[in-house]
Design a protein around this motif. Sequence first.
Motif, PDB file in Angstrom:
ATOM      1  N   ARG A 408       6.479  -0.049   2.113  1.00  0.00           N
ATOM      2  CA  ARG A 408       5.327  -0.932   2.309  1.00  0.00           C
ATOM      3  C   ARG A 408       5.781  -2.312   2.791  1.00  0.00           C
ATOM      4  NH1 ARG A 408       3.072  -0.096  -2.018  1.00  0.00           N
ATOM      5  NH2 ARG A 408       1.129   0.973  -1.464  1.00  0.00           N
ATOM      6  N   LYS A 441      -2.142   4.979   6.236  1.00  0.00           N
ATOM      7  CA  LYS A 441      -3.174   5.629   5.428  1.00  0.00           C
ATOM      8  C   LYS A 441      -2.629   5.969   4.050  1.00  0.00           C
ATOM      9  CE  LYS A 441      -6.693   9.256   5.661  1.00  0.00           C
ATOM     10  NZ  LYS A 441      -7.234  10.375   6.455  1.00  0.00           N
ATOM     11  N   LYS A 442      -1.400   6.515   3.987  1.00  0.00           N
ATOM     12  CA  LYS A 442      -0.798   6.907   2.719  1.00  0.00           C
ATOM     13  C   LYS A 442      -0.611   5.708   1.798  1.00  0.00           C
ATOM     14  CE  LYS A 442       3.621   7.433   2.162  1.00  0.00           C
ATOM     15  NZ  LYS A 442       5.034   7.830   2.175  1.00  0.00           N
ATOM     16  N   GLY A 444      -2.262   2.887   1.968  1.00  0.00           N
ATOM     17  CA  GLY A 444      -3.511   2.122   1.781  1.00  0.00           C
ATOM     18  C   GLY A 444      -3.506   0.769   2.463  1.00  0.00           C
ATOM     19  N   ILE A 445      -2.772   0.671   3.601  1.00  0.00           N
ATOM     20  CA  ILE A 445      -2.730  -0.587   4.351  1.00  0.00           C
ATOM     21  C   ILE A 445      -3.787  -0.519   5.439  1.00  0.00           C
ATOM     22  CG2 ILE A 445      -1.324  -2.097   5.817  1.00  0.00           C
ATOM     23  CD1 ILE A 445       1.152  -0.902   4.440  1.00  0.00           C
ATOM     24  N   ASP A 446      -4.753  -1.444   5.378  1.00  0.00           N
ATOM     25  CA  ASP A 446      -5.837  -1.451   6.353  1.00  0.00           C
ATOM     26  C   ASP A 446      -5.540  -2.466   7.438  1.00  0.00           C
ATOM     27  OD1 ASP A 446      -9.446  -2.106   6.166  1.00  0.00           O
ATOM     28  OD2 ASP A 446      -8.186  -1.210   7.703  1.00  0.00           O
TER      29      ASP A 446
END
Length: 446
Positions: A408, A441-442, A444-446
């Motif tokens: 991340r 997507k995995k 959760g970064i928009d």
Amino acid sequence: MTTRQRALIVDDEPDIRELLEITLGRMKLDTRSARNVKEAREWLAREPFDLCLTDMRLPDGSGLELVQYIQQRHPQVPVAMITAYGSLETAINALKAGAFDFLTKPVDLGRLRELVATALRLRSNGGTEGVEDSRLLGDSPPMRDLRKQVHKLARSQAPVYISGESGSGKELVARLIHEQGPRADQAFVPVNCGAIPSELMESEFFGHKKGSFTGAIEDKQGLFQAAHSGTLFLDEVADLPLPMQVKLLRAIQEKAVRTVGGQQEQVVDVRILSATHKDLAAEVAAGRFRQDLYYRLNVIELRVPPLRERREDIPLLADAVLRRLSAESGLSGAELAPEALEKLKNYRFPGNVRELENMLERAYTLCEDDTIKQQDLRLADAPCSADSGEASLAQVDNIEDYLEDIERKLIMQALEETRWNRTAAAQRLGLTFRSMRYRLKKLGID
């Protein structure tokens, strides 16, 4: 005998042309008039001009086309656009196209005279590209581009929003835009919007009259009045509370302010430059910053690159800082050992140029034999290039979570460095776009 300066007036209304000719004639300018774009181009081909005033609506085209034409063929000629009252979007489009400034109908003669005087100062200055070289250092492509943009924006009166991370040099860029422009001999007034208590904000910006509130023991001039005829630099503008944003918007739109406790408005002529390390568009989306004020401030955006995007400039910057420290202290100069310089070039510098300056100042006082070694930089406790650090097995509770956290951080770093361009970030990380999209997507970064 000195040659009189010359202005080109472009308007299809005879009354407006006559008004402008008389006003500029009283300012000792020679004028030539054109009724349309075709005649304006013919005049520009025949004679040199120091200024052009053009209406927006013309019989054979628009003033915007003429602005673009002059920008391409006669870039040294400042052009001011005359627009209908209330057509702010038109005026902003003209500024983006390269217009020097704009006037609204009915034309205010005092404002017209100010505009003409400012434009002629710009012409007499002749443009001073290169004066910034002693302070805005760097030979990297981003810095060469930045210097060109500063020089171009200095020739305009358009509001400029300077974006960039903390410590990247936004105030220096604002100063250089001011110093290379026609207001250079007037005041440059910087204000940190986040450092003013909200209850004192209106008084600080607009001034107050004696006795207007408890503690107002004398009349006080506001920041707008102090910057009259010059430049007001609103640093950390995103920190302004919403009620103050409304008052600031009105002052910019009306070009006038009312002091706290005062009865009459004062006309102010200021160029507005603003900056923040926050994402101002995101602040608007979150409802923390007014959209109408955002559009007034962000007519043109100028991005100052972070130091990690121009690592090749670090040796030049470091040398300049060490020479300055030596001159200020009166002590002998110091040099960076090769391994120390290499360490700097591989460091992320979250605090940018300001952090580099502070780091070198500390190392300069610690070093021996006028040589700054790697250990003098004290980078052991600072974030490393990947900003992930090392962990012992005792610190890892769940290896999957630990690796996901590193992933991340690396993806966020790549996105930030590419200004959230996912394709460019994927290339930087050596991923396909499909793989990048899956990871976003995995995680959760928009």
